[in-house]
Design a protein around this motif. Structure first.
Motif, PDB file in Angstrom:
ATOM      1  N   GLY A  74     -12.236  -1.760   7.825  1.00 12.76           N
ATOM      2  CA  GLY A  74     -12.215  -1.721   6.355  1.00 12.76           C
ATOM      3  C   GLY A  74     -13.265  -2.617   5.727  1.00 12.76           C
ATOM      4  N   LEU A  75     -14.411  -2.751   6.401  1.00 15.30           N
ATOM      5  CA  LEU A  75     -15.476  -3.598   5.838  1.00 15.30           C
ATOM      6  C   LEU A  75     -16.225  -2.824   4.758  1.00 15.30           C
ATOM      7  N   TYR A  76     -16.806  -3.572   3.816  1.00 19.77           N
ATOM      8  CA  TYR A  76     -17.572  -2.934   2.749  1.00 19.77           C
ATOM      9  C   TYR A  76     -18.995  -2.713   3.271  1.00 19.77           C
ATOM     10  N   TYR A 106     -15.800 -11.897  -0.429  1.00 17.19           N
ATOM     11  CA  TYR A 106     -15.303 -11.028  -1.512  1.00 17.19           C
ATOM     12  C   TYR A 106     -13.924 -11.439  -2.040  1.00 17.19           C
ATOM     13  N   PHE A 147      -7.596  -4.313   9.153  1.00 17.00           N
ATOM     14  CA  PHE A 147      -7.342  -2.890   9.381  1.00 17.00           C
ATOM     15  C   PHE A 147      -7.857  -2.434  10.744  1.00 17.00           C
ATOM     16  N   GLU A 199      -8.415   0.110   0.237  1.00 16.97           N
ATOM     17  CA  GLU A 199      -7.165  -0.632   0.445  1.00 16.97           C
ATOM     18  C   GLU A 199      -7.453  -2.108   0.702  1.00 16.97           C
ATOM     19  N   ALA A 200      -8.529  -2.363   1.456  1.00 12.16           N
ATOM     20  CA  ALA A 200      -8.909  -3.759   1.708  1.00 12.16           C
ATOM     21  C   ALA A 200      -9.219  -4.445   0.381  1.00 12.16           C
ATOM     22  N   ALA A 201      -9.920  -3.735  -0.496  1.00 14.52           N
ATOM     23  CA  ALA A 201     -10.267  -4.330  -1.796  1.00 14.52           C
ATOM     24  C   ALA A 201      -9.023  -4.565  -2.637  1.00 14.52           C
ATOM     25  N   ARG A 202      -8.058  -3.643  -2.544  1.00 20.44           N
ATOM     26  CA  ARG A 202      -6.797  -3.832  -3.297  1.00 20.44           C
ATOM     27  C   ARG A 202      -6.109  -5.105  -2.842  1.00 20.44           C
ATOM     28  N   ILE A 203      -6.094  -5.299  -1.521  1.00 19.57           N
ATOM     29  CA  ILE A 203      -5.436  -6.495  -0.974  1.00 19.57           C
ATOM     30  C   ILE A 203      -6.264  -7.747  -1.277  1.00 19.57           C
ATOM     31  N   GLU A 260      -9.770   2.835   3.884  1.00 17.88           N
ATOM     32  CA  GLU A 260      -9.486   1.442   4.240  1.00 17.88           C
ATOM     33  C   GLU A 260     -10.295   0.458   3.402  1.00 17.88           C
ATOM     34  N   THR A 261     -11.514   0.866   3.005  1.00 23.32           N
ATOM     35  CA  THR A 261     -12.310  -0.077   2.197  1.00 23.32           C
ATOM     36  C   THR A 261     -11.651  -0.275   0.835  1.00 23.32           C
ATOM     37  N   ARG A 300     -12.656 -12.331   6.923  1.00 24.44           N
ATOM     38  CA  ARG A 300     -12.316 -11.992   5.535  1.00 24.44           C
ATOM     39  C   ARG A 300     -10.836 -12.277   5.266  1.00 24.44           C
ATOM     40  N   PRO A 356      -0.550  -5.152  -4.361  1.00 30.89           N
ATOM     41  CA  PRO A 356      -0.963  -5.925  -3.173  1.00 30.89           C
ATOM     42  C   PRO A 356      -1.649  -7.241  -3.514  1.00 30.89           C
ATOM     43  N   LYS A 357      -2.483  -7.221  -4.559  1.00 35.13           N
ATOM     44  CA  LYS A 357      -3.275  -8.431  -4.845  1.00 35.13           C
ATOM     45  C   LYS A 357      -2.397  -9.598  -5.282  1.00 35.13           C
ATOM     46  N   LEU A 362       0.833  -1.209   0.000  1.00 34.48           N
ATOM     47  CA  LEU A 362       0.000   0.000   0.000  1.00 34.48           C
ATOM     48  C   LEU A 362       0.866   1.257   0.000  1.00 34.48           C
TER      49      LEU A 362
END
Lengths: 350, 294
Positions: A85-87, A98, A81, B188-192, B185-186, A146, A72-73, A52
């Protein structure tokens, strides 16, 4: 599971050096805690591992592969986090599933894996809810679920318990420890809470101003602090640090006379942990004598603070200890107590 | 509690002003919408005609044309403004000197008066000396001498363009506000988790901006439905009646043909449309909040 290696890794923001050049190896399956006060560079270090933050210089290796330029992926990591960092627009099940969806798992496989993971963190009954309908602890569990729903090479956790209340934090700490034991995945955990660091870590890296000032097991960090910073940062109440001089085998400071096995020198700081001091009658062979300044009952013990001149020393006494404030008391190191000597100027251990 | 009578008393002047300038004209226009009133013949509302003014509207080509023109205008300007505002917001989201500077100059179009924008664009698209018309002709010879504002389709396109140009900055700022409320953070979380940039935007960011985008869309729709100033100063509703929006048509009926009864009925039809949109919007917003706070 994978080994993580930082080789001369550095991070700059323009001319500001956030993390100076440093190297660190995190063993396969290890639970490494990056511990330090706010702004010490621990989160930046973790974010560099996550991808990041760009690494300004040096190499980052995960599982023997250089990943500096990988997004990162593609690093096969999972991260929890601080603010979860939840959607917010997805249900708990969708949140957990997800990462699987993005990796092409079909619906059936996804649902099975989500259900299995949710059971592991006791979220089975909440799968259809949205994050806004959950408590802080439940949200944290979703974030954990997650992360563990697939088995990544590396878990990264950025102060995951800091938004929880004290009681829940203790419960979640035990659960994290259990999960790590069960999954055995290499974990890097960032916190400023020394209790979390001590209880969770296989090894702790204490950081200050972007540098790792001590890297060791929690036991060694506690019992053999490498410098004044670590000595004062670890332990609650913190280690007593008394400024004084050593002359003819005796450490002296206002109210203190303590035999030590060290050469004569000035500008020295003596450190001793409160639990390694015993309260004795004031007229006894006390090595520190002072007036009772404060008494704090913690439940299982009483913190006793004595003061003499500029010297303040804290000891852990029995829960039933009681005396009027201002009473003269004395303290002696317990048998086998560790005395730590530090150079006052450099802060390093003598 | 003792201050309550005083607080009502302090509200009285504001209430009186609203009553005189808004509520009374509104109520009066509602009354005359059901009456015949030709201002060239009488200075007071005439006979009660029931719903005649309203039913007549839906058979009269002028109104139906303005309804169609307004629909085309609203749909194109809202979609384009939203798209451009969101795109600009994404570009300006980062912080830095250039971004701050761009944000500052971006507000300028919104600071201009709509009537003045119409006049400026009319000059700029003049085939003889307009800077845009001449410039386009120099770059694309095929466009030399194109009578921009004399073509029904082109004049509508230019009307939409001026409106989008005027409103995009303001809507960009609203979108920037919306983007700022999406937790980093959402993303960044998705990126990870493995999401591509495209997927992060459409799957994570956009759904979280639903509320803001709804506000932007509804506000822009209401403003577009009231489109009047630029029509007057840019196209005059023409060529023919190709850019005659509902607001401009109502103005013509009332103040050129002096048919106040019919104009009032049309104004209430426009109000009805805007009320329906507002009610739909409030209901959507309330249901969103219910989900968020449940």
């Amino acid at each position: 599971m994978a080994e993580v290696k930082l080789v001369d890794v550095e991070k700059r923001y323009g001319s500001f050096l956030a993390v100076p050049k440093q190297s660190l190896t995190i063993e396969e399956g290890e639970f490494l805690v990056l511990l330090g006060p706010s702004g010490c560079g621990k989160t930046t270090t973790m974010r560099m591992i996550a991808g990041l933050e760009e690494i300004t210089a040096g190499d980052l290796m995960i599982g023997g592969e250089r990943v500096n330029d990988k997004p990162p992926k593609d690093r096969d990591i999972a991260m929890v986090f601080q603010n979860y960092g939840l959607y917010p627009h997805m249900t708990v099940a969708e949140n957990i599933g997800y990462p699987l969806k993005l990796r092409g798992f079909n619906r059936q496989a996804r649902e099975a894996r989500v259900a299995e993971t949710a059971e592991k963190v006791e979220l089975g009954k909440l799968l259809k809810r949205r994050p806004s309908e959950l408590s802080g602890g439940q949200r944290q569990r979703v974030a954990l679920a997650r992360a563990i729903v697939r088995t990544p090479k590396l878990f990264l956790m950025d102060e995951p318990l800091s938004n929880l209340d004290a009681k829940l934090r203790v419960t979640m700490r035990a659960e994290l420890k259990h999960l790590h034991h069960e999954l055995g995945v290499t974990t890097v955990y960032v916190t400023h809470d020394q209790m979390e660091a001590m209880t969770l870590a296989s090894r702790v890296a204490v950081m200050r101003k972007g540098r790792i000032v001590q890297l060791d097991t929690p036991k060694m960090i506690y019992s053999e602090p490498a410098n004044l910073f670590v000595a004062s940062f670890i332990g609650s109440p913190p280690m007593n640090l008394i400024d004084g001089v050593i002359s003819q085998g005796t450490f002296t400071a206002p109210g203190v006379n303590l035999p030590v096995s060290a050469a004569d020198r000035g500008n020295v700081v003596l450190g001793i942990r409160p639990e390694e001091l015993d309260l004795v009658p004031a007229d006894g062979e006390g090595l520190f004598s002072g007036l009772l300044y404060a008494l704090e009952l913690t439940g299982e013990s009483t913190l006793v603070t004595l003061r003499e001149g500029t010297t303040v020393v804290c000891a852990r006494g029995g829960a039933d200890f009681d005396a009027p404030i201002g009473t003269r008391c004395a303290l002696v190191p317990k048998a086998g107590a560790r005395l730590h000597l530090f150079d006052k100027d450099s802060g390093e251990r003598v | 509690m003792r201050d309550r009578p005083l607080s009502y008393l302090l509200l009285v002047p504001a209430f009186l002003i609203v009553l005189a300038t808004t509520l009374y004209p509104l109520a009066y226009s509602f009354v005359i919408a059901f009456r015949e009133w030709d201002l060239t013949k009488q200075n007071r509302p005439g006979t009660f005609v029931g719903l005649d003014n309203f039913t007549y509207a839906f058979t009269e080509p002028g109104f139906l044309n303005s309804l169609w023109v307004t629909t085309i205008f609203v749909v194109t300007s809202v979609v384009l403004t939203l798209f451009i505002a969101m795109s600009l917001a994404l570009l300006l989201r980062r912080t830095g000197r250039m971004h701050t500077f761009t944000r500052i100059i971006l507000i300028l179009p919104f600071a201009m008066s709509p009537a003045l924008i119409g006049v400026s664009y009319r000059f700029m698209f003049n085939p003889e000396f307009g800077v845009i018309a001449k410039g386009l002709g120099a770059i694309f010879p095929a466009l030399q001498g194109v009578p921009w504002l004399a073509s029904p389709d082109l004049s509508m396109a230019i009307l939409v363009l001026t409106d989008v140009w005027h409103w995009s900055p303001y809507m960009t700022f609203m979108c920037l506000g919306g983007l700022a409320s999406v937790p980093r953070e959402t993303e960044e979380a998705a990126r990870i988790d493995g999401a591509s940039g495209f997927r992060i935007f459409f799957g994570i960011v956009l759904p979280q901006m639903k509320g803001v985008l709804m506000v932007v869309a509804v506000l822009k729709t209401i403003f577009a439905l009231k489109m009047f100033d630029q029509v007057v100063t840019l196209t005059g509703g023409g060529p023919g009646n190709s850019t005659e929006t509902l607001a401009y048509f109502i103005f013509n009926v009332g103040f050129k043909w002096y048919d106040m009864g019919y104009a009032s009925a049309l104004a209430w039809i426009l109000t009805g449309i805007m009320m329906l949109i507002s009610i739909w919007y409030v209901r959507m917003l309330l249901s969103e909040r219910k989900v968020a706070t449940a």
